[in-house]
Each structure stands twice: as structure tokens, then as C-alpha cells.
Design an enzyme around this catalytic site. Structure first.
Site, PDB file in Angstrom:
ATOM      1  N   ARG A  55     -21.429 -32.140 -10.484  1.00 48.63           N
ATOM      2  CA  ARG A  55     -20.774 -31.011  -9.863  1.00 48.63           C
ATOM      3  C   ARG A  55     -19.931 -30.314 -10.936  1.00 48.63           C
ATOM      4  O   ARG A  55     -19.186 -29.308 -10.858  1.00 48.63           O
ATOM      5  CB  ARG A  55     -19.903 -31.579  -8.877  1.00 48.63           C
ATOM      6  N   ARG A  65     -24.517 -23.572  10.343  1.00 50.93           N
ATOM      7  CA  ARG A  65     -25.421 -24.849  10.055  1.00 50.93           C
ATOM      8  C   ARG A  65     -24.947 -26.003  10.826  1.00 50.93           C
ATOM      9  O   ARG A  65     -23.879 -26.085  11.468  1.00 50.93           O
ATOM     10  CB  ARG A  65     -25.213 -25.329   8.709  1.00 50.93           C
ATOM     11  N   ARG A  84     -14.735 -23.790  -1.188  1.00 51.56           N
ATOM     12  CA  ARG A  84     -15.953 -24.642  -1.932  1.00 51.56           C
ATOM     13  C   ARG A  84     -16.505 -23.814  -2.961  1.00 51.56           C
ATOM     14  O   ARG A  84     -16.956 -24.265  -4.116  1.00 51.56           O
ATOM     15  CB  ARG A  84     -16.659 -25.353  -1.035  1.00 51.56           C
ATOM     16  N   ARG A 124     -20.621 -29.839  10.656  1.00 51.46           N
ATOM     17  CA  ARG A 124     -19.783 -30.345   9.525  1.00 51.46           C
ATOM     18  C   ARG A 124     -18.270 -29.773   9.513  1.00 51.46           C
ATOM     19  O   ARG A 124     -18.239 -28.615   9.627  1.00 51.46           O
ATOM     20  CB  ARG A 124     -20.460 -30.166   8.042  1.00 51.46           C
ATOM     21  N   LYS A 171     -30.043 -26.406  -0.877  1.00 56.82           N
ATOM     22  CA  LYS A 171     -30.354 -27.894  -1.835  1.00 56.82           C
ATOM     23  C   LYS A 171     -31.064 -28.775  -0.901  1.00 56.82           C
ATOM     24  O   LYS A 171     -32.124 -29.427  -1.061  1.00 56.82           O
ATOM     25  CB  LYS A 171     -29.398 -28.179  -2.544  1.00 56.82           C
TER      26      LYS A 171
HETATM   27  P1  ADP Z   1     -26.806 -26.963   0.804  1.00 53.38           P
HETATM   28  O1  ADP Z   1     -27.542 -28.287   0.797  1.00 53.38           O
HETATM   29  O2  ADP Z   1     -27.267 -26.079  -0.468  1.00 53.38           O
HETATM   30  O3  ADP Z   1     -25.389 -26.914   1.122  1.00 53.38           O
HETATM   31  P2  ADP Z   1     -28.472 -26.622   3.252  1.00 53.38           P
HETATM   32  O4  ADP Z   1     -29.790 -27.099   2.817  1.00 53.38           O
HETATM   33  O5  ADP Z   1     -27.867 -27.572   4.159  1.00 53.38           O
HETATM   34  O6  ADP Z   1     -27.748 -26.168   2.163  1.00 53.38           O
HETATM   35  O7  ADP Z   1     -28.719 -25.033   3.961  1.00 53.38           O
HETATM   36  C1  ADP Z   1     -27.323 -24.502   4.509  1.00 53.38           C
HETATM   37  C2  ADP Z   1     -27.771 -23.823   5.738  1.00 53.38           C
HETATM   38  O8  ADP Z   1     -28.735 -22.668   5.580  1.00 53.38           O
HETATM   39  C3  ADP Z   1     -28.384 -24.530   6.902  1.00 53.38           C
HETATM   40  O9  ADP Z   1     -28.161 -24.354   8.257  1.00 53.38           O
HETATM   41  C4  ADP Z   1     -30.045 -24.186   6.574  1.00 53.38           C
HETATM   42  O10 ADP Z   1     -30.802 -24.185   7.939  1.00 53.38           O
HETATM   43  C5  ADP Z   1     -29.798 -22.672   6.171  1.00 53.38           C
HETATM   44  N1  ADP Z   1     -31.019 -22.380   5.025  1.00 53.38           N
HETATM   45  C6  ADP Z   1     -31.406 -23.146   4.161  1.00 53.38           C
HETATM   46  N2  ADP Z   1     -32.279 -22.566   3.359  1.00 53.38           N
HETATM   47  C7  ADP Z   1     -32.463 -21.155   3.876  1.00 53.38           C
HETATM   48  C8  ADP Z   1     -33.191 -19.918   3.759  1.00 53.38           C
HETATM   49  N3  ADP Z   1     -34.034 -19.956   2.589  1.00 53.38           N
HETATM   50  N4  ADP Z   1     -33.263 -18.896   4.283  1.00 53.38           N
HETATM   51  C9  ADP Z   1     -32.183 -18.927   5.478  1.00 53.38           C
HETATM   52  N5  ADP Z   1     -31.323 -20.171   5.911  1.00 53.38           N
HETATM   53  C10 ADP Z   1     -31.479 -21.202   5.147  1.00 53.38           C
HETATM   54  P1  AMP Z   2     -22.144 -31.298  -0.075  1.00 55.79           P
HETATM   55  O1  AMP Z   2     -22.755 -32.007   1.033  1.00 55.79           O
HETATM   56  O2  AMP Z   2     -22.939 -31.379  -1.465  1.00 55.79           O
HETATM   57  O3  AMP Z   2     -21.883 -30.015   0.264  1.00 55.79           O
HETATM   58  O4  AMP Z   2     -20.543 -31.952  -0.550  1.00 55.79           O
HETATM   59  C1  AMP Z   2     -19.637 -32.015   0.616  1.00 55.79           C
HETATM   60  C2  AMP Z   2     -18.253 -32.355  -0.206  1.00 55.79           C
HETATM   61  O5  AMP Z   2     -18.542 -33.849  -0.871  1.00 55.79           O
HETATM   62  C3  AMP Z   2     -17.859 -31.659  -1.388  1.00 55.79           C
HETATM   63  O6  AMP Z   2     -17.191 -30.669  -0.800  1.00 55.79           O
HETATM   64  C4  AMP Z   2     -17.256 -32.808  -2.232  1.00 55.79           C
HETATM   65  O7  AMP Z   2     -15.681 -32.869  -1.698  1.00 55.79           O
HETATM   66  C5  AMP Z   2     -18.060 -33.946  -1.991  1.00 55.79           C
HETATM   67  N1  AMP Z   2     -18.837 -34.049  -3.248  1.00 55.79           N
HETATM   68  C6  AMP Z   2     -20.084 -34.119  -2.788  1.00 55.79           C
HETATM   69  N2  AMP Z   2     -20.898 -34.238  -3.866  1.00 55.79           N
HETATM   70  C7  AMP Z   2     -20.018 -34.229  -5.249  1.00 55.79           C
HETATM   71  C8  AMP Z   2     -20.082 -34.850  -6.374  1.00 55.79           C
HETATM   72  N3  AMP Z   2     -20.972 -34.636  -7.235  1.00 55.79           N
HETATM   73  N4  AMP Z   2     -18.791 -34.539  -7.156  1.00 55.79           N
HETATM   74  C9  AMP Z   2     -17.750 -34.614  -6.330  1.00 55.79           C
HETATM   75  N5  AMP Z   2     -17.542 -34.359  -5.096  1.00 55.79           N
HETATM   76  C10 AMP Z   2     -18.622 -34.231  -4.479  1.00 55.79           C
END
Ligand code: ADP
Ligand code: AMP
Length: 217
Positions: free
Chosen positions: A88, A127, A171, A160, A16
Site C-alpha cells: 500500500r 457492497r 481511503r 463493512r 481486487k
Molecule cells: P476491492 O477488493 O478492490 O476493494 P471488491 O472486489 O470488494 O473491491 O468490489 C467492491 C464492490 O464493487 C463490491 O460490491 C463488488 O461486488 C463490486 N464490483 C467489483 N467489480 C465490479 C465490476 N466490474 N462492476 C461492478 N461492480 C463491481
Molecule cells: P481493504 O480490505 O484492502 O479495503 O483494507 C481495509 C483496511 O485495512 C484499510 O483501509 C487499512 O486500514 C487496512 N489495510 C489493509 N491492507 C493494508 C496494508 N497493506 N497496509 C496498511 N493497512 C492495510
């Protein structure tokens, strides 16, 4: 101009944030990531940050009232926005609906990024993020050019705290129990578009761009 929003829906690690950053560049939408806003609050040691920290460490959801306050302040600043990581749960979605009607804004699409659990764990363990600009890397699929340094800022990348296997599994459980019901919620509103997110970043982006009416093949 009518205020318009997109939602990127999907499990942690679906991509995302990665896609939201590309949409910012190519389509001019502003990314609003509740996760990023919360991590900033934790880093700054604000009251919100102090409350949120414990929930985030466990991979649990932070209470809705905190989240909606953050989202409202952010949405009001932009005509075109992408909600990344929000809503969420159904109660956040209902609150969003109220907020959007109050400010005469509308959701264009909810784009569901789907990917398997195994792929998610694989992606999240590798990541790394830039602590300065938030750019997202992956040690396996999109590593930085120089050893563990951000290509743009030159600072060391960080892992992270919640990207460890135990928290990732929690999660995913929270996603299935609390967030996945939003799929039907938005399907019924006829604004849900599903995109398989297991192909490359560029291919996923091309599919989203097609939905939005651009041609980025
Ligand atoms: P989210 O925001 O949904 O948690 P991220 O955008 O942070 O996900 O992506 C999670 C991990 O996967 C990161 O290390 C990113 O570089 C990798 N990633 C994202 N999209 C792809 C893809 N299409 N193929 C492979 N790796 C990806
Ligand atoms: P994310 O960066 O989206 O993976 O979120 C990391 C963490 O932040 C999650 O595991 C939750 O603990 C908190 N969080 C992010 N967005 C929300 C939301 N919309 N509602 C509740 N908790 C959230």
C-alpha cells in the site's frame, strides 16, 4: 517449482477481491488479502487486531511492521499467490522485494485496476460481504439470490464498517497519497499491466486472463 506472485493494485472498490477470488478458482493462485487478514484479527481479538482496529475504522493505513509479518506468514504457505491490498506504500513494496528475494520468489505482473472515484463510492456503498466465506456481493450489480443471504452459506450478509461515505473518501485520499506512487514504481520495473475496471466483472476478468495467457472470453 519457482514461487510466483501477482499483485492486484488499485483503489478501494476497484474489484481486487472480486477478481482475486475468480483467479483462485480458474488459475489456482491463492488470494492473500491483507484487509481480510486484518479483519479476522480484529474479529478474533488478537493483539494485532486490537492495534489495527482504530486505523481501519478511520481508513488509515495500519503500521508496516504488522502488515509485513502477516504477509510473510501467508506467502510462505503458497507457491502461487495474489497480493490483494498489499503493498500500500513504497516502504511496503521495498520490504516485499526483500522478502521475495529471501524466499526465491518472483513477481509475475502487477495488474492495475483503474476506475473513477464516483464509481468507487457507488460500488462501496452497495457492497455486502458474507461474514463466513468472505464472498463479495453488490446490492446493485451482483445481489444474492435470496434477500440479503449468502448464496453459498445461507447466512445474513454484512456491510463493512468502513464502507461509509466519509471513510471511503479518506481511503481514496490515502490511496492517492500513499499507494498511487506504486504505479510508477512498478512501471519502471516493467511488470505493470493496466486494466480498465469499469466494465463488468466478467469482462475485467477476461482481460486479466488474457494477460496471464488464458482464454476465458
Ligand atoms: P476491492 O477488493 O478492490 O476493494 P471488491 O472486489 O470488494 O473491491 O468490489 C467492491 C464492490 O464493487 C463490491 O460490491 C463488488 O461486488 C463490486 N464490483 C467489483 N467489480 C465490479 C465490476 N466490474 N462492476 C461492478 N461492480 C463491481
Ligand atoms: P481493504 O480490505 O484492502 O479495503 O483494507 C481495509 C483496511 O485495512 C484499510 O483501509 C487499512 O486500514 C487496512 N489495510 C489493509 N491492507 C493494508 C496494508 N497493506 N497496509 C496498511 N493497512 C492495510
Amino acid at each position: 517449482m519457482e514461487r510466483l506472485g501477482l499483485i492486484l493494485l488499485g483503489p478501494p472498490g476497484a474489484g481486487k477481491g472480486t477478481q482475486a477470488k475468480k483467479l483462485e478458482l480458474e488459475f489456482g493462485y491463492k488470494q492473500i488479502s491483507t484487509g481480510d487478514l486484518l479483519r479476522k484479527a480484529v474479529q478474533d481479538g488478537t493483539q494485532i487486531g486490537r492495534v489495527a482496529e482504530g486505523y481501519m475504522k478511520k481508513g488509515a493505513l495500519v503500521p508496516d511492521d504488522i502488515i509485513i509479518k502477516l504477509v510473510k506468514a501467508a506467502i510462505l504457505q503458497h507457491e502461487r499467490f495474489i497480493l490483494d491490498g498489499f503493498p500500500r506504500n513504497i516502504s511496503q513494496a521495498n520490504m516485499l522485494e526483500g522478502l521475495l528475494s529471501e524466499i526465491h520468489a518472483r513477481l509475475q505482473y502487477v495488474i492495475l485496476l483503474s476506475v473513477s472515484d464516483d464509481e468507487i463510492v457507488h460500488r462501496l456503498l452497495a457492497r455486502r460481504v458474507c461474514p463466513v466465506c468472505g464472498r463479495v456481493y453488490n446490492l446493485l450489480t451482483s445481489p444474492p439470490k435470496n434477500d440479503n443471504l449468502c448464496d453459498d452459506c445461507g447466512v445474513p450478509l454484512v456491510k463493512r464498517e468502513d464502507d461509509n461515505e466519509e471513510t471511503i473518501r479518506n481511503r481514496l485520499k490515502v490511496y492517492r497519497e500513499e499507494t498511487a506512487p506504486l504505479i510508477d514504481y512498478y512501471r519502471k520495473k516493467k511488470i505493470l499491466k493496466e486494466v480498465s475496471a469499469s466494465s463488468s466483472v466478467d469482462r475485467v476478468f477476461a482481460k486479466i486472463a488474457e494477460i496471464l495467457g488464458g482464454n476465458f472470453q
